[in-house]
Design an enzyme around this catalytic site. Structure first.
Site, mmCIF file in Angstrom:
data_model
loop_
_atom_site.group_PDB
_atom_site.id
_atom_site.type_symbol
_atom_site.label_atom_id
_atom_site.label_comp_id
_atom_site.label_asym_id
_atom_site.label_seq_id
_atom_site.Cartn_x
_atom_site.Cartn_y
_atom_site.Cartn_z
ATOM 1 N N ASN A 110 0.757 -1.171 -0.185
ATOM 2 C CA ASN A 110 0.051 0.052 0.074
ATOM 3 C C ASN A 110 0.828 1.511 -0.056
ATOM 4 O OD1 ASN A 110 -2.279 1.619 0.262
ATOM 5 N ND2 ASN A 110 -2.811 0.968 2.107
ATOM 6 N N HIS A 131 -14.559 -4.302 10.956
ATOM 7 C CA HIS A 131 -14.178 -2.912 11.348
ATOM 8 C C HIS A 131 -15.280 -2.192 11.731
ATOM 9 C CE1 HIS A 131 -9.620 -2.646 9.502
ATOM 10 N NE2 HIS A 131 -10.120 -3.987 10.298
ATOM 11 N N ARG A 169 -13.930 -5.123 15.684
ATOM 12 C CA ARG A 169 -12.795 -4.071 15.837
ATOM 13 C C ARG A 169 -13.602 -2.950 16.213
ATOM 14 N NH1 ARG A 169 -7.658 -1.669 12.652
ATOM 15 N NH2 ARG A 169 -9.256 -0.324 11.924
ATOM 16 N N TYR A 180 -7.128 7.594 12.876
ATOM 17 C CA TYR A 180 -7.121 6.306 12.149
ATOM 18 C C TYR A 180 -8.169 5.507 12.350
ATOM 19 C CZ TYR A 180 -6.354 1.552 11.517
ATOM 20 O OH TYR A 180 -6.439 0.025 11.065
ATOM 21 N N ASP A 199 -7.227 -1.480 17.648
ATOM 22 C CA ASP A 199 -5.753 -1.312 17.073
ATOM 23 C C ASP A 199 -5.492 -0.165 17.612
ATOM 24 O OD1 ASP A 199 -3.570 -1.141 15.468
ATOM 25 O OD2 ASP A 199 -4.778 -1.672 13.691
ATOM 26 N N HIS A 237 -2.603 1.094 16.620
ATOM 27 C CA HIS A 237 -1.718 1.622 15.298
ATOM 28 C C HIS A 237 -0.357 2.290 15.810
ATOM 29 C CE1 HIS A 237 -2.035 2.335 10.823
ATOM 30 N NE2 HIS A 237 -2.805 1.255 11.134
ATOM 31 N N GLU A 250 -4.005 -4.498 19.559
ATOM 32 C CA GLU A 250 -3.041 -4.519 18.376
ATOM 33 C C GLU A 250 -2.003 -3.272 18.198
ATOM 34 O OE1 GLU A 250 -5.199 -4.831 14.547
ATOM 35 O OE2 GLU A 250 -3.454 -4.193 13.407
ATOM 36 N N GLU A 266 1.797 -6.447 11.554
ATOM 37 C CA GLU A 266 1.391 -6.401 10.178
ATOM 38 C C GLU A 266 2.510 -5.635 9.225
ATOM 39 O OE1 GLU A 266 -2.286 -3.944 11.098
ATOM 40 O OE2 GLU A 266 -1.240 -2.134 10.451
ATOM 41 N N ARG A 270 0.434 -11.086 13.519
ATOM 42 C CA ARG A 270 -0.592 -10.319 12.667
ATOM 43 C C ARG A 270 0.098 -10.245 11.334
ATOM 44 N NH1 ARG A 270 -4.742 -8.639 11.817
ATOM 45 N NH2 ARG A 270 -4.733 -6.597 11.735
ATOM 46 N N HIS A 298 -3.435 -10.486 8.697
ATOM 47 C CA HIS A 298 -3.877 -9.005 8.325
ATOM 48 C C HIS A 298 -4.621 -9.372 7.132
ATOM 49 C CE1 HIS A 298 -2.348 -4.749 7.439
ATOM 50 N NE2 HIS A 298 -3.310 -4.703 8.104
ATOM 51 N N ASP A 352 -6.178 -3.331 1.376
ATOM 52 C CA ASP A 352 -5.067 -3.377 0.629
ATOM 53 C C ASP A 352 -4.369 -4.782 0.278
ATOM 54 O OD1 ASP A 352 -4.829 -1.885 3.470
ATOM 55 O OD2 ASP A 352 -2.884 -2.714 3.117
ATOM 56 N N GLU A 408 -8.548 -11.075 10.244
ATOM 57 C CA GLU A 408 -9.393 -9.673 9.822
ATOM 58 C C GLU A 408 -9.809 -9.833 8.563
ATOM 59 O OE1 GLU A 408 -6.368 -6.624 9.258
ATOM 60 O OE2 GLU A 408 -7.682 -5.261 9.957
ATOM 61 N N TRP A 428 1.904 6.976 12.160
ATOM 62 C CA TRP A 428 0.614 6.788 11.981
ATOM 63 C C TRP A 428 -0.016 5.426 12.140
ATOM 64 C CZ3 TRP A 428 -2.105 4.196 8.020
ATOM 65 C CH2 TRP A 428 -3.652 4.534 7.965
HETATM 66 O O1 EZ4 Z 1 -3.414 0.250 8.356
HETATM 67 O O2 EZ4 Z 1 -3.704 -1.851 5.952
HETATM 68 O O3 EZ4 Z 1 -5.244 -3.561 11.163
HETATM 69 N N1 EZ4 Z 1 -5.178 -3.127 10.136
HETATM 70 C C1 EZ4 Z 1 -4.479 -2.285 9.870
HETATM 71 C C2 EZ4 Z 1 -4.822 -1.442 8.449
HETATM 72 C C3 EZ4 Z 1 -3.497 -0.950 7.805
HETATM 73 C C4 EZ4 Z 1 -3.543 -0.600 6.447
HETATM 74 C C5 EZ4 Z 1 -2.049 0.040 5.875
HETATM 75 O O4 EZ4 Z 1 -1.944 -0.203 4.741
HETATM 76 O O5 EZ4 Z 1 -3.778 -1.488 10.838
HETATM 77 O O6 EZ4 Z 1 -5.709 -0.788 8.509
HETATM 78 CO CO CO Z 2 -3.629 -2.873 12.263
#
Ligand code: EZ4
Ligand code: CO
Length: 408
Positions: free
Chosen positions: A37, A122, A147, A159, A216, A218, A242, A268, A289, A318, A322, A345, A408
């Site tokens: 991605n 999600h 999630r 996010y 998550d 992130h 996560e 991931e 993941r 994961h 994407d 997921e 991010w």
């Molecule tokens: O941010 O796949 O758990 N899932 C994630 C995804 C990632 C994207 C990044 O390309 O964290 O949403």
């Molecule tokens: Co994630």
């Protein structure tokens, strides 16, 4: 049997995908997902310029040998571009082997260990009302595990949260953002740490104790912040927390692990089993993941999961949008076969993506199944793919309130 050609197809239905199609002199074809991605063309060039010439005339049945050859002969090991390229070759060869044997790939990996693959979806919301609606919508689709991501008061864009209530139930971060430069989001960890437990408290009160909930982080917290969050979420019985800390430093998880019993998932952005060595041998995580697409394919993922099994660590592969339907199908065959499956997921792809990639996997009552087609069970409609040319797209990035760039 010999590999007679290998073609890289870049297409953008709903979002960008990179697919490798390998053809044999027997007329069999195999597909592999190479989508990274935001950096798609780097993998496409790596494949076209450097990998395709190496695999022409090779015996497609020699999957392990081809994997070791591509990994070791490059000299420059690991990294997301290299490992996504190797993954695409590996998946395509498993697809071909399955078709040659007239068996779905999960049968070649040892056969089914379960009847279905439990998936999580999600949900997100700008406030409790829209979050509850999103959770109910996912329940109505059949999801039994969800999630939960939420907006944070004072932050503009976060996010995992749909930007407006209208988008509501379908959060998709980047495909809608095909634009010249990355979108900027904002972040404040202190505000998030104050707010998130109140949201899980409300969700548990509304939906009861049985609904499986995940979250998550992130990559945004320090070990101490993550430890505090893990503790404050313990009353809400999460399936996992996560990516609580950035992935580069496995030692960070020692601090988190020693302070909380909230289960931890990470990986991931990892691309080899070595990234997990400390995390697995010290039992610092509960779930792996990785994406099959970003970890070199099915061959190393099967080994990684067998290694994790020795430490009672399970899979949580994961599966965002994407990952192409080809990468998703590869994940489902592995999920069905391994003993230590945890959860999968699942972000359903858009309609255009499903036109380009004809799939045979199913989603029923919250469970996925890869289907019984020989190979991976996904076919590429190249005519449809050609209608959607590549469009440059970036993932968003974060700034703290004082302007500092943050994870991010
Ligand atoms: O941010 O796949 O758990 N899932 C994630 C995804 C990632 C994207 C990044 O390309 O964290 O949403
Ligand atoms: Co994630």
């Amino acid at each position: 049997m010999r590999i007679s050609s290998a073609d890289v197809v870049v297409t953008s239905p709903d979002r960008n995908f990179v697919t490798l199609k390998i053809t044999t002199d027997d007329g069999l074809t195999g597909l592999g997902d190479a989508t990274l991605n935001g950096r798609e063309l780097a993998v496409a060039a790596y494949l076209t310029e450097h990998v395709v010439p190496l695999i022409i005339d090779r015996d497609p049945h020699r999957i392990e040998d081809t994997w070791q050859f591509l990994y070791r002969s490059a000299y420059w090991r690991r990294g997301p571009v290299t490992m996504a390229a190797i993954a695409a070759v590996d998946m395509a060869l498993w697809d071909i082997k399955g078709k040659a044997a007239s068996l779905p790939v999960y049968q070649l990996l040892g056969g089914a260990s379960r009847t279905g693959i439990r998936a999580y979806g999600h949900a997100s919301g700008l406030d409790l009302e829209s979050l509850f609606d999103s959770i109910r919508m996912h329940q109505s689709l059949g999801f039994t595990a969800i999630r939960v991501q939420t907006a944070v008061p004072g932050l503009r864009a976060v996010y995992g949260v749909a930007a407006s209530a209208g988008e509501g139930t379908r959060y998709d971060y980047e495909p809608a953002r095909r634009q010249a430069l990355p979108a900027e989001e904002d972040w404040d960890t202190a505000a998030y740490l104050r707010h998130l437990p109140t949201v899980f408290d409300a969700v548990r009160a509304e939906f009861g104790p049985e609904l499986t909930l995940l979250h998550d982080g992130h990559h945004r917290m320090t070990p101490n912040q993550a430890a505090r969050l893990g503790r404050s979420l313990e009353p809400y019985d999460l399936f996992w927390l996560e990516d609580c800390t950035p992935a580069e430093n496995p030692e960070a998880l020692r601090r988190v692990r020693s302070q909380t019993t909230t289960p931890l998932a990470i990986g991931e952005v990892f691309n080899t089993a070595f990234d997990y060595q400390t995390l697995i041998t010290e039992q610092l995580i509960d779930y792996v993941r990785s994406a099959v697409t970003h970890t070199g394919g099915l061959t190393p993922m099967k080994k990684l999961m067998d290694f994790a099994a020795m430490y009672q660590i399970k899979s949580g592969i994961h599966g965002p949008t994407d990952i192409s339907p080809v990468g998703m199908a590869a994940a489902l065959h592995l999920d069905l076969a391994i003993h230590n499956f945890g959860i999968q997921e699942y972000m359903p792809h858009g309609e255009l993506t499903n036109e380009v990639f004809r799939q045979s996997f199913s989603f029923t009552d919250g469970d996925l199944h890869p289907g019984e087609q020989p190979g991976l069970g996904v076919e590429l409609d190249e005519g449809a793919a050609a209608r959607f040319p590549y469009e440059r797209a970036y993932l968003p990035f974060n700034r703290l309130l004082d302007g500092t760039v943050h994870d991010w």
